[in-house]
Design a protein around this motif. Structure first.
Motif, PDB file in Angstrom:
ATOM      1  N   THR A  80       1.084  -0.994   0.182  1.00 18.29           N
ATOM      2  CA  THR A  80       0.330   0.179  -0.033  1.00 18.29           C
ATOM      3  C   THR A  80       0.993   1.283   0.199  1.00 18.29           C
ATOM      4  OG1 THR A  80       0.155   0.423   2.358  1.00 18.29           O
ATOM      5  CG2 THR A  80      -1.802  -1.078   1.094  1.00 18.29           C
ATOM      6  N   GLU A  81       0.349   2.631  -0.520  1.00 16.61           N
ATOM      7  CA  GLU A  81       1.173   3.352  -0.708  1.00 16.61           C
ATOM      8  C   GLU A  81      -0.164   4.691  -0.148  1.00 16.61           C
ATOM      9  OE1 GLU A  81       3.624   4.740  -3.721  1.00 16.61           O
ATOM     10  OE2 GLU A  81       4.431   2.745  -3.750  1.00 16.61           O
ATOM     11  N   ARG A  82       0.008   5.437   1.004  1.00 15.68           N
ATOM     12  CA  ARG A  82      -0.733   6.671   0.961  1.00 15.68           C
ATOM     13  C   ARG A  82      -0.614   7.729   0.031  1.00 15.68           C
ATOM     14  NH1 ARG A  82      -2.937   7.000   6.062  1.00 15.68           N
ATOM     15  NH2 ARG A  82      -2.623   9.238   5.909  1.00 15.68           N
ATOM     16  N   ARG A  83      -1.963   8.170  -0.494  1.00 17.90           N
ATOM     17  CA  ARG A  83      -2.000   9.289  -1.248  1.00 17.90           C
ATOM     18  C   ARG A  83      -2.723  10.730  -1.133  1.00 17.90           C
ATOM     19  NH1 ARG A  83       2.177   8.675  -4.345  1.00 17.90           N
ATOM     20  NH2 ARG A  83       2.222   6.767  -5.481  1.00 17.90           N
ATOM     21  N   THR A  84      -3.180  11.542  -1.194  1.00 17.01           N
ATOM     22  CA  THR A  84      -4.080  12.279  -1.013  1.00 17.01           C
ATOM     23  C   THR A  84      -4.812  12.545  -2.005  1.00 17.01           C
ATOM     24  OG1 THR A  84      -2.346  13.484   0.628  1.00 17.01           O
ATOM     25  CG2 THR A  84      -4.212  14.490  -0.023  1.00 17.01           C
ATOM     26  N   ILE A  92      -6.411  11.576  -7.415  1.00 21.18           N
ATOM     27  CA  ILE A  92      -4.964  10.664  -6.963  1.00 21.18           C
ATOM     28  C   ILE A  92      -3.731  11.101  -7.398  1.00 21.18           C
ATOM     29  CG2 ILE A  92      -6.609   9.769  -5.021  1.00 21.18           C
ATOM     30  CD1 ILE A  92      -6.023   7.032  -6.376  1.00 21.18           C
ATOM     31  N   THR A  93      -2.453  10.222  -7.710  1.00 21.24           N
ATOM     32  CA  THR A  93      -1.972   9.749  -8.753  1.00 21.24           C
ATOM     33  C   THR A  93      -2.082   8.249  -8.203  1.00 21.24           C
ATOM     34  OG1 THR A  93      -1.040  12.228  -8.771  1.00 21.24           O
ATOM     35  CG2 THR A  93       0.263  10.094  -9.506  1.00 21.24           C
ATOM     36  N   PRO A  97       0.449   5.329  -8.374  1.00 21.43           N
ATOM     37  CA  PRO A  97       2.205   5.448  -8.591  1.00 21.43           C
ATOM     38  C   PRO A  97       2.492   4.789  -9.711  1.00 21.43           C
ATOM     39  CG  PRO A  97       0.647   4.282  -6.520  1.00 21.43           C
ATOM     40  CD  PRO A  97      -0.225   4.771  -7.157  1.00 21.43           C
TER      41      PRO A  97
END
Length: 91
Positions: free
Chosen positions: A4-8, A15-16, A18
């Protein structure tokens, strides 16, 4: 990249994705993606190409043809065992 990667989420709901995931799933800038809900989660996935859609429809049509043949065979077997069923009479 870990699991997982956090995104704002931006003020416009953007969102972008990854880079590693974009590369893995063949998503490039300007591509269309499908966004849907599944099992209470948001799913973002590449939109199928016309060729992929056509192949899916061909497989589905072939599956339906096979089912129709199977049901026809089952119906013939039932007729062979049971004979003609008398017509229903109105009571």
């Amino acid at each position: 990249m870990d699991d997982t990667e956090r995104r704002t989420v931006g003020s416009r709901g953007q969102i972008t994705i990854p880079k590693e995931l974009r590369e893995r799933f063949g998503i490039a800038g300007g591509d269309d993606v499908r966004v849907r809900e599944a099992d209470g989660k948001i799913v973002v996935e590449p939109t199928p190409s016309r060729a992929e859609l056509a192949e899916g429809y061909r497989r589905r049509a072939e599956h339906h043809r096979e089912l129709a043949e199977e049901f026809a065979g089952t119906s013939r077997e039932a007729n062979d065992v049971l004979g003609d069923v008398p017509a229903w009479e109105d009571e």
